[in-house]
Design a protein around this motif. Structure first.
Motif, short mmCIF file in Angstrom:
data_model
loop_
_atom_site.label_atom_id
_atom_site.label_comp_id
_atom_site.label_asym_id
_atom_site.label_seq_id
_atom_site.Cartn_x
_atom_site.Cartn_y
_atom_site.Cartn_z
N THR A 1 37.40 35.17 40.29
CA THR A 1 37.81 36.56 40.15
C THR A 1 38.69 36.82 38.92
O THR A 1 39.17 37.93 38.74
CB THR A 1 38.57 37.03 41.41
OG1 THR A 1 39.69 36.17 41.62
CG2 THR A 1 37.66 37.02 42.63
N ASP A 2 38.89 35.83 38.07
CA ASP A 2 39.75 35.99 36.90
C ASP A 2 38.94 36.43 35.68
O ASP A 2 38.07 35.71 35.21
CB ASP A 2 40.46 34.66 36.61
CG ASP A 2 41.49 34.81 35.51
OD1 ASP A 2 41.10 34.76 34.32
OD2 ASP A 2 42.68 34.98 35.83
N ASP A 3 39.25 37.63 35.16
CA ASP A 3 38.53 38.17 34.02
C ASP A 3 38.68 37.33 32.75
O ASP A 3 37.71 37.16 32.01
CB ASP A 3 38.99 39.61 33.71
CG ASP A 3 38.49 40.62 34.71
OD1 ASP A 3 37.62 40.28 35.54
OD2 ASP A 3 38.96 41.77 34.67
N ILE B 1 32.01 42.87 41.11
CA ILE B 1 33.18 42.03 40.84
C ILE B 1 33.52 42.13 39.35
O ILE B 1 32.67 41.91 38.49
CB ILE B 1 32.91 40.55 41.23
CG1 ILE B 1 32.43 40.44 42.68
CG2 ILE B 1 34.12 39.68 40.96
CD1 ILE B 1 33.41 40.92 43.72
N SER B 2 34.77 42.43 39.06
CA SER B 2 35.21 42.65 37.67
C SER B 2 34.90 41.46 36.75
O SER B 2 34.43 41.64 35.63
CB SER B 2 36.71 42.95 37.66
OG SER B 2 37.18 43.08 36.34
N SER B 3 35.16 40.25 37.22
CA SER B 3 34.94 39.08 36.37
C SER B 3 33.45 38.87 36.07
O SER B 3 33.09 38.44 34.98
CB SER B 3 35.52 37.82 37.02
OG SER B 3 34.94 37.63 38.30
N VAL B 4 32.59 39.21 37.02
CA VAL B 4 31.15 39.12 36.78
C VAL B 4 30.75 40.13 35.72
O VAL B 4 30.01 39.82 34.78
CB VAL B 4 30.35 39.34 38.09
CG1 VAL B 4 28.84 39.44 37.81
CG2 VAL B 4 30.64 38.22 39.08
N ARG B 5 31.27 41.35 35.84
CA ARG B 5 30.97 42.38 34.82
C ARG B 5 31.51 41.96 33.46
O ARG B 5 30.85 42.14 32.43
CB ARG B 5 31.56 43.73 35.24
CG ARG B 5 30.80 44.38 36.38
CD ARG B 5 31.16 45.85 36.56
NE ARG B 5 32.59 46.12 36.51
CZ ARG B 5 33.40 46.12 37.56
NH1 ARG B 5 32.93 45.84 38.76
NH2 ARG B 5 34.67 46.39 37.41
#
Length: 140
Positions: free
Chosen positions: A10-12, A60-64
């Motif tokens: 989950t870490d961008d 999920i922000s990190s995937v984006r």
């Protein structure tokens, strides 16, 4: 085509570092295919059935972050999601997609701690015969 697996958490910043590493591979936009993996760990298991469709890795922000970095640099990618054990899932997806390497995002550690990987990273390194790269985050 050279296939690379990017298991993101989950870490961008780590996701961006992993994707940036892939974009910097030789001929990345023509010769590399990235598979971005996100493993759900218990999230959504208690969601009502009508809300399960919203439990998607693309939210999920990190995937984006990873996919946007890859897309901006012309690297083809796909997104895979699962909810098994993280290490088992990484290894299973690596096998299913017959990837050539795995790019992990390590966590920031003290100078002494840098000699010791996290449990997931260490397990992947020890349990696969594929090359593994650990990127950390871009600010390290």
């Amino acid at each position: 085509m050279y296939r690379v697996l990017l298991p993101v958490d989950t870490d961008d910043d780590r996701a961006r570092a992993q994707a940036t590493y892939v974009t910097e591979l030789p001929e990345a936009s023509e010769a590399v295919e990235a598979i971005v993996l996100f493993v759900f760990q218990g999230e959504g298991e208690e969601l009502p059935d009508e809300l399960q469709r919203f439990n998607s890795a693309s939210r999920i922000s990190s995937v984006r972050t990873a996919t946007e970095t890859l897309e901006a640099n012309g690297v083809p990618y796909s997104v895979v999601e699962d909810s098994r054990d993280t290490v088992d899932d990484i290894l299973a997806v690596a096998d299913e997609h017959d990837v050539d390497s795995i790019v992990l995002g390590g966590r920031k550690r003290s100078p002494v701690g840098k000699a010791i990987f996290g449990s997931v990273t260490q397990s992947v390194i020890l349990e696969t015969d594929r090359p593994v790269v650990v990127t950390g985050s871009r600010d390290e």
